[in-house]
Design a protein around this motif. Structure first.
Motif, PDB file in Angstrom:
ATOM      1  N   LEU A 283       1.286  -4.790   2.388  1.00 39.56           N
ATOM      2  CA  LEU A 283       0.688  -3.590   1.811  1.00 39.56           C
ATOM      3  C   LEU A 283      -0.130  -3.877   0.559  1.00 39.56           C
ATOM      4  N   LEU A 284       0.233  -4.934  -0.167  1.00 41.90           N
ATOM      5  CA  LEU A 284      -0.341  -5.125  -1.497  1.00 41.90           C
ATOM      6  C   LEU A 284      -1.561  -6.031  -1.533  1.00 41.90           C
ATOM      7  N   THR A 285      -1.948  -6.541  -0.380  1.00 38.53           N
ATOM      8  CA  THR A 285      -3.056  -7.493  -0.379  1.00 38.53           C
ATOM      9  C   THR A 285      -4.358  -6.873  -0.864  1.00 38.53           C
ATOM     10  N   SER A 286      -4.561  -5.580  -0.559  1.00 42.96           N
ATOM     11  CA  SER A 286      -5.829  -4.948  -0.918  1.00 42.96           C
ATOM     12  C   SER A 286      -5.708  -4.005  -2.110  1.00 42.96           C
ATOM     13  N   ALA A 287      -4.540  -3.995  -2.764  1.00 37.66           N
ATOM     14  CA  ALA A 287      -4.329  -3.041  -3.852  1.00 37.66           C
ATOM     15  C   ALA A 287      -4.971  -3.527  -5.142  1.00 37.66           C
ATOM     16  N   THR A 288      -5.404  -2.589  -5.933  1.00 36.71           N
ATOM     17  CA  THR A 288      -5.955  -2.904  -7.247  1.00 36.71           C
ATOM     18  C   THR A 288      -5.262  -2.049  -8.289  1.00 36.71           C
TER      19      THR A 288
ATOM     20  N   SER B 252      -0.398  -0.140  -3.352  1.00 43.97           N
ATOM     21  CA  SER B 252      -1.582   0.402  -2.694  1.00 43.97           C
ATOM     22  C   SER B 252      -1.670   1.904  -2.920  1.00 43.97           C
ATOM     23  N   ASP B 253      -2.838   2.460  -2.668  1.00 45.57           N
ATOM     24  CA  ASP B 253      -3.010   3.916  -2.759  1.00 45.57           C
ATOM     25  C   ASP B 253      -2.034   4.637  -1.842  1.00 45.57           C
ATOM     26  N   GLU B 254      -1.807   4.080  -0.653  1.00 46.22           N
ATOM     27  CA  GLU B 254      -0.925   4.721   0.330  1.00 46.22           C
ATOM     28  C   GLU B 254       0.513   4.792  -0.177  1.00 46.22           C
TER      29      GLU B 254
ATOM     30  N   THR C 183      -6.189   9.093  -0.656  1.00 45.02           N
ATOM     31  CA  THR C 183      -6.575   7.736  -0.266  1.00 45.02           C
ATOM     32  C   THR C 183      -8.073   7.601  -0.009  1.00 45.02           C
TER      33      THR C 183
ATOM     34  N   ARG D   9       0.429   6.240   5.620  1.00 45.55           N
ATOM     35  CA  ARG D   9      -0.377   5.046   5.875  1.00 45.55           C
ATOM     36  C   ARG D   9      -0.545   4.831   7.373  1.00 45.55           C
TER      37      ARG D   9
ATOM     38  N   THR E  53       0.470  -1.257  10.263  1.00 43.81           N
ATOM     39  CA  THR E  53      -0.094  -2.572   9.959  1.00 43.81           C
ATOM     40  C   THR E  53      -0.501  -3.247  11.266  1.00 43.81           C
TER      41      THR E  53
END
Length: 718
Positions: free
Chosen positions: A11-16, A48-50, A74, A679, A682
């Protein structure tokens, strides 16, 4: 837990991570960062936003977001969307509902008591305090110093909660000062410095609160006198005043015949019953006595104990103040060494899952926070925010630490947690219930603060009744009774005439069995009517009838028609529509259904044993924050086979209306994921789901629904 770690990694790969927008939030992050550096730790990755939108809704509004709410967040490109959502949720009725559940647990609020009208008024009062964001110090003062009848304020329910005054003091100190002194009620505390004498010194502050109704005194009118004037009297003056009042009472009562007084009492007895648990009155000068088995050398058993604070400065009684008001001022003062720390720590735990001080309500002189610098700052922040809990929580939720991924490993007892992110927590019973309500009905938060019109009408009637009785005085009431007695005499003549006719018919050999029964019934009706006329004469027929009937909550009948998309309804076969109507009945609170028509805060408080909320660990309200988040077999069975799964699959639910609009089984399952977890599946999950769809076809949707609602990803605040 290994699976959860893998899930978070995906889940966290694309989080900022967004920078904290508030300077106070940045200060908290700075203090935490310094602690991480000392401990050689790194913070958790950003969520993540989700994950974050679901967490914010659960933590602030007490429920998962709707499909539309989650998608709106989101898909938004607004860099300030998180801060704006926090503000929106803090201003929502969902916050009121969720915080009511929190304080109901802390204050052990229950409507399963003798004084039901007081309990319900107390619940409504508490919701109003939360909604209005009444500063916490003022909120506590309101509870401690409330005085009068429930028609004046529902806050008297705080004092009505415990009949034992000594027990009430122990709970009060534990809740607001975070100090457990209950052991010292019977003996010196075995694990802390408090003595039994300390306990009684504290109890002396609150011992004068009387919650036992004395009923209505049928005495003459008494001169109105300001309570503050009485408080300002010397001991001798108060004694003389009481003697004067007693003499006036005897003088007035001597003018009233016993028969007239009994008639007045009979007319009012039905109205008087509910008044037993509806008032709290402060009586200055009442002090507790040491128990008969007191065994310590500093005093003798039975000795009266004066008020004295446990720690900090003395509680000074200002001119015109009662001892209780002085106690409330002392307790809620920013200078009190524990009051501010306790509430700041409670709110920190609410946001992050564990307190800087644990347990939150067992502080001692040797207690040290896991991060002392942060605890000190949170105390200062609470004072700066003037005890506004919304403002304080707004700062916490806006920290970048809060928006990090949750820590998935359990913190061992006694080990320091350095807050590299929030703790992974299981939903409370109320959050699970309210999330099911959301899936079934959508956002129903705006029904939370609906005013109980029937309750207020009844309380207004009681207030009018007592005011009328007080204004009439004994002579006025007896005059009404005499007028009623005149009617009683007239009715008795009518009864006597009917009896004479029956005797005459009986002498003629006529069967009078049926007529005798009718006469007995008519006679009873006439006698009752005569006595009721006293109440009618005082209040009018409508109010008199309402009071005699007593308080009966109105049963709302909201949403009588199925809330379902017309196209979906039209697409059903006759048999499907039949099943739909059965399911809708269950969804509307039928015999076997969950009754998912309103939020947990609008249900009985607490729910009855064996119901959904209690099965999932809702507190029985016997102890402070006595809820449980432990999983159990009955919970799993309820989700798999009980009404929860049935409601989720019900065509009347918002979830199923959304699924019906989706096209392929894959689209339907994607809708499920967005509704339950906010969400999409995956890549790994989608590969598994494709196999399930291929094997099970249309049945795959129901299978996945069962799997998701019983899984940890749904039941946990991630």
């Amino acid at each position: 837990m290994k699976a959860l770690r893998l899930l978070f990694a995906c889940l966290l790969t694309s989080a900022t991570l967004q920078a904290a927008p508030l300077p106070e939030s940045q200060k908290i992050d700075q203090l935490l960062s310094q602690d991480w550096e000392k401990a050689g730790l790194k913070p958790n990755p950003p969520a993540s936003d989700e994950v974050l939108v679901r967490r914010l809704y659960l933590d602030i509004a007490g429920r998962i977001p709707t499909l539309e709410e989650a998608q709106a967040y989101t898909s938004s490109k607004d860099p300030q969307k998180r801060a704006k959502l926090i503000d929106t949720l803090l201003a929502s009725d969902g916050y009121t509902s969720h915080m009511f559940n929190y304080w109901a647990d802390v204050l052990r609020l229950t409507d399963n008591v003798k004084g039901r009208i007081t309990a319900e008024a107390y619940e409504e009062w508490l919701k109003q305090q939360v909604k209005a964001n009444v500063p916490y110090d003022k909120f506590v003062k309101n509870l401690l110093t409330t005085d009068g009848g429930v028609w004046d304020s529902g806050s008297i329910g705080f004092w009505q909660r415990d009949e034992n005054k000594l027990d009430h003091l122990a709970y009060t100190v534990q809740v607001f000062l975070g100090t457990s002194i209950v052991c010292a009620q019977c003996h010196n505390h075995p694990f802390d410095k408090w003595s039994q004498m300390d306990y009684y010194h504290m109890a002396a502050f609150t011992y004068g609160m009387d919650t036992k109704s004395r009923g209505i005194e049928l005495s003459g009118k008494r001169p109105e006198i300001d309570k503050k004037a009485v408080q300002a009297m010397s001991g001798a003056e108060k004694k003389a005043y009481r003697a004067k009042m007693q003499a006036e009472k005897k003088t007035e009562e001597s003018k009233i015949s016993r028969e007239d007084m009994q008639q007045v009492k009979r007319a009012m007895q039905d109205v008087m019953k509910p008044l037993r648990y509806t008032s709290a009155e402060w009586q200055e000068g009442k002090l507790p006595s040491l128990p008969a088995d007191y065994k310590y050398p500093d005093a003798k058993p039975g000795a009266k104990v004066e008020a004295k604070t446990m720690f900090g400065k003395d509680a000074v009684i200002k001119p015109g103040e009662t001892q209780l008001q002085a106690f409330a001022d002392w307790m809620t003062s920013p200078e009190n060494p524990r009051f501010t720390t306790v509430i700041a720590n409670r709110m920190w735990k609410k946001a992050f899952g564990v307190g800087l001080i644990e347990p939150v309500d067992e502080m001692t002189d040797s207690t040290v926070a896991s991060n002392p610098a942060l605890m000190d700052y949170l105390g200062q922040l609470m004072i700066e925010k003037q005890y506004s809990l919304k403002s304080f929580l707004r700062v916490l939720y806006n920290t970048d630490t809060y928006q990090r991924a949750a820590t998935t490993h359990e913190v061992p007892l006694g080990e320091t947690y350095h807050f590299t992110g929030p703790i992974l927590r299981r939903m409370s019973a109320e959050q699970i219930w309210d999330s099911f309500v959301t899936l079934s009905k959508g956002n129903v938060d705006d029904t939370v603060d609906d005013e109980n019109a029937r309750l207020h009408q009844y309380l207004d009637d009681l207030s009018t009744f007592l005011g009328t009785v007080k204004s009439k005085g004994a002579e006025g009431l007896v005059q009404v009774a005499k007028e009623g007695r005149a009617k009683l005499d007239a009715n008795q003549k009518q009864i006597d005439a009917m009896k004479a006719k029956l005797e005459a018919d009986k002498a003629k050999g006529i069967d009078v069995t049926a007529a005798s029964k009718a006469l007995a019934k008519e006679a009873a009706t006439l006698r009752r009517a005569s006595e009721k006329d006293i109440l009618v004469a005082l209040l009018g027929k409508e109010r008199a009838d309402d009071l005699r009937q007593g308080y009966r909550p109105e049963k709302t009948d909201k949403e009588k028609r199925p809330q379902v998309d017309p196209k979906t309804l039209a697409s059903m076969t006759k048999e499907q529509r039949k099943e739909f109507l059965k399911a809708y009945q269950r969804n509307s609170g039928g015999k076997d259904g969950m009754g998912l028509t309103s939020r947990a805060s609008e249900q009985p408080s607490p729910a009855r044993p064996g119901t959904f909320l209690r099965t999932f660990g809702q507190s029985d309200r016997e102890l402070i924050q006595n809820a449980s988040d432990d999983a159990s077999v009955p919970q799993a069975l309820t989700l798999l086979n009980g009404p929860a799964a049935d409601v989720i699959n019900n065509p009347a639910s918002k979830l199923n209306q959304a699924i019906a609009k989706a096209g392929s089984p894959s689209d339907k399952i994607a809708t499920l994921y967005h509704a339950l977890l906010s969400r999409a599946p995956t890549a790994n999950e989608q590969a598994i789901l494709n196999g399930v769809i291929k094997e099970r076809g249309d049945k795959a949707v129901a299978d996945v629904t069962h799997a998701l609602i019983t899984g940890s990803q749904f039941l946990f605040v991630q």
